[in-house]
Scaffold this motif. Sequence first.
Motif, short mmCIF file in Angstrom:
data_model
loop_
_atom_site.label_atom_id
_atom_site.label_comp_id
_atom_site.label_asym_id
_atom_site.label_seq_id
_atom_site.Cartn_x
_atom_site.Cartn_y
_atom_site.Cartn_z
N PHE A 123 0.82 -1.21 0.00
CA PHE A 123 0.00 0.00 0.00
C PHE A 123 0.85 1.26 0.00
O PHE A 123 0.50 2.26 -0.63
N ARG A 158 -12.97 -8.55 3.93
CA ARG A 158 -12.88 -7.71 5.12
C ARG A 158 -11.74 -8.19 6.01
O ARG A 158 -11.00 -7.40 6.59
N LYS A 164 -13.80 -2.55 8.30
CA LYS A 164 -14.82 -2.63 9.33
C LYS A 164 -16.21 -2.56 8.68
O LYS A 164 -16.50 -1.67 7.89
N ASN A 165 -17.04 -3.53 9.03
CA ASN A 165 -18.40 -3.56 8.49
C ASN A 165 -19.28 -2.61 9.30
O ASN A 165 -19.60 -2.88 10.45
N ASP A 166 -19.67 -1.49 8.69
CA ASP A 166 -20.48 -0.51 9.43
C ASP A 166 -21.95 -0.54 8.98
O ASP A 166 -22.70 0.40 9.21
N TYR A 167 -22.35 -1.60 8.32
CA TYR A 167 -23.76 -1.77 7.95
C TYR A 167 -24.53 -2.37 9.13
O TYR A 167 -23.97 -3.12 9.92
N LEU A 172 -27.42 -4.78 5.22
CA LEU A 172 -26.61 -5.76 4.51
C LEU A 172 -27.51 -6.77 3.79
O LEU A 172 -27.27 -7.13 2.63
N ILE A 175 -28.89 -5.27 0.61
CA ILE A 175 -27.92 -5.25 -0.50
C ILE A 175 -27.81 -6.64 -1.13
O ILE A 175 -27.85 -6.79 -2.35
N PHE A 183 -24.12 -12.86 -5.53
CA PHE A 183 -23.77 -13.52 -4.27
C PHE A 183 -24.14 -15.01 -4.25
O PHE A 183 -24.07 -15.64 -3.22
N LEU B 5 -6.83 -0.31 2.43
CA LEU B 5 -7.55 -0.37 1.15
C LEU B 5 -8.63 0.70 1.07
O LEU B 5 -8.68 1.49 0.13
N SER B 6 -9.49 0.76 2.12
CA SER B 6 -10.59 1.72 2.08
C SER B 6 -10.09 3.16 2.13
O SER B 6 -10.81 4.09 1.77
N THR B 28 -18.40 -6.15 -3.71
CA THR B 28 -17.74 -5.28 -2.75
C THR B 28 -18.72 -4.30 -2.12
O THR B 28 -18.42 -3.70 -1.09
N SER B 29 -19.90 -4.16 -2.71
CA SER B 29 -20.88 -3.25 -2.11
C SER B 29 -21.28 -3.72 -0.72
O SER B 29 -21.77 -2.93 0.09
N ALA B 30 -21.05 -4.98 -0.42
CA ALA B 30 -21.41 -5.50 0.90
C ALA B 30 -20.31 -5.31 1.94
O ALA B 30 -20.48 -5.67 3.09
N LEU B 31 -19.18 -4.73 1.52
CA LEU B 31 -18.06 -4.61 2.47
C LEU B 31 -18.36 -3.61 3.59
O LEU B 31 -18.26 -3.94 4.77
N SER B 32 -18.68 -2.38 3.18
CA SER B 32 -18.98 -1.33 4.15
C SER B 32 -19.62 -0.16 3.39
O SER B 32 -19.68 -0.19 2.17
N ARG B 33 -20.08 0.84 4.14
CA ARG B 33 -20.74 1.97 3.48
C ARG B 33 -19.83 2.64 2.46
O ARG B 33 -20.28 3.11 1.42
N ARG B 34 -18.55 2.71 2.79
CA ARG B 34 -17.58 3.32 1.88
C ARG B 34 -17.64 2.65 0.50
O ARG B 34 -17.37 3.25 -0.53
N TRP B 35 -17.98 1.37 0.50
CA TRP B 35 -17.96 0.59 -0.74
C TRP B 35 -19.32 0.47 -1.41
O TRP B 35 -19.43 -0.10 -2.50
N ALA B 36 -20.35 1.00 -0.78
CA ALA B 36 -21.71 0.73 -1.23
C ALA B 36 -21.93 0.95 -2.72
O ALA B 36 -22.49 0.12 -3.41
#
Lengths: 186, 500
Positions: A123, A158, A164-167, A172, A175, A183, B5-6, B28-36
């Motif tokens: 990175f 992840r 971090k999953n913030d949903y 989720l 989606i 999926f 990455l995010s 990847t939309s399921a990863l987090s809001r950033r990725w939605a």
Amino acid sequence: MEVDKGKGEAEETRKVAEADRDTVTLKSSDGKLFEVSKEAAARLSTVLAGMIAGGSIDDNGTDLKQIGSEALENVVDYCNKHANSIPSAALISSSISFNTAPFKEPEEWERKFVDRLSHDALFDLVEAANFLGMERLLDVTCHKISEMMKGKSPDQIREVFNIKNDYTKEELEEIRQELAWAFYDD
Amino acid sequence: MADRLSSLPDDLLHSILRDLPFKYAVRTSALSRRWASQWLDALAASPVLDFTDRDFARGQPPARAAATVGRCLRLHAEHGAPLDAFRVALVAPSSGDGGAFGRDVVGWVAAAVARGARELEVDLTPSQEEENAAPHGDRFQTGNSLERLAFGRLSLRAVPLPAAGLAGLRSLSLSHADVTDEALRVLLANCRALESLSLRCCSLLTSVSVASERLRVLELLGCRAVGELRVAAPALESFTLYGNVILSAADWAEEAIAVDFGAVPVLRDVYLSHMDCCGYLDFNHDHYYPFVYYVPHARILTLCSIGLLPYVQVNMGNASYIDMPNLQELQLLVSSLDEEGDADPRHPERVYYFFHHTSFPVLKRLFIRFPSNPTNGSCSATAPIDGEDDEDVEFGYKIVLGQLTFIKVVNFRGTSWREWRLVGFLLKRAPILEQLVLVTVGGDGAPGDEQLEVIQERALVLRKASRDARISVCRPSEDDSPNHAHTRFFHEEFCCVHQE
């Protein structure tokens, strides 16, 4: 950096005016100096090309405050390897397509070059390449990242990248319902 | 550990997403809001809109897939990024809202053309139920609304296209479209800049006539009914035919198949494979004229087993001969030699006729590909007659493959004496050969280590004209030797399709 020349010639090279040197010196955020082929730097980095053309290269080390020494070492290493690599023989493609592929596959040595990097070093290098406007190196490093994502479920991705999953659970689920086709085999 | 990455800027996330297969990008939309909605934004900024993912078409109702395509196109237009290519492969709805769906497709195509897309690919596969319901053979003629609308677009009357719209189109690919001969003619007349044309499984085409000044690439794949082919494309470089006109009847025959290829001075590579390569051929016709006679100047050629047949049939009586003065790379898709062979084991297979009736003064690389899954079992590895020499395949004169440096045989089993005879035949006629590679079968039919050793031992004692030729035997996974320029094998791809 080693330049493959006769000894006498190398002496000569040192004597010529600084402006005509065939390398440039770059300085990392922590003050380390690196020398890189001027030709390769100008060819591979739009930012360095601009600095070289604009005369803003400092012979005592051009400051690159945004780039740490480990990343800069990799950048320089990449440039020098690129300068020495033999372009792969042109392959005859089975059908001619004018539709330029979004990305040309990495060469074998480029693949090895990014494969040996640690997660953080990868990175750091992406960010350095982005800062220096190094399109090819960006392609190669981004390709490596997408390879790391390919074939994985969101959970696995992840985990690999510590996202971090913030949903909420409901969001989720929504989606996954909406994009159910993607999926299926997850 | 930080989430590096995010933290990357959006444009870098987009290039990473564009590098992923569509399905994984969407996930990847399921990863987090950033990725939605990153995948949507990535698509909206991309010069290529590609909706040909198989799961995208099959894993959801057509209307939902259509809604996503429409949404992306709208976003793309708002974003204002240039659009180079638009590709869709969708399953047509079997009933009900077919009309609305079809109008959507027409609308997208019009929008893409209006936005200056240079490449357009529309693949509208009939839905699964219909495919099963329709009798084999005319399942593409069921005339569902979607195909009609595709046709409507092609007639160019139904869509208000900008005058210059199609004139700038450089690549067109149609698959399972119910385009007719006349519609194709009109279409091509409007696409003056067309450089690449691919027609796949367009079952209404019977007589294809392609006249184009700029056309460089022409592909005709699985268009079963095509019996007549006329090509006037002086700039043509690459021609692929997977169809039934690979053999054309001689002029004097009643059911003549017309082929007219005109002058193709820059033709570089040709791929000719008969659709029923793995099936039957009507052996009652003894007046086939090999298609390859029309394209003798190709530098790179792939030819299937059926394409070799006419050399037997045509040349039995009169020793007609073909010069291929530029051919450097030849690939033969040979069907099982055992099946091909005559009941009399001494009777040579058709591949020998090909070598004896063709001159290749500059042939450098030869690739022979056996079937990966032969229909019947192996026959004896040793010749049923005394002495396994190939004097029996001599035609009264010697041939020499004087420039040949590389031979590769793929799916070599080593269990049939006919395979060995062919390899031996070639080795003895290639005086400057540098390398022979025998690649064994992969997967289920792969030989055990012991069997591999047996093949190796036998290969090493083969007689060869070139003392320095290296002979190697390897498994497909170990093979790093060069491949032929043509690496798609339509008879294998399509056979799978047919079995579905």
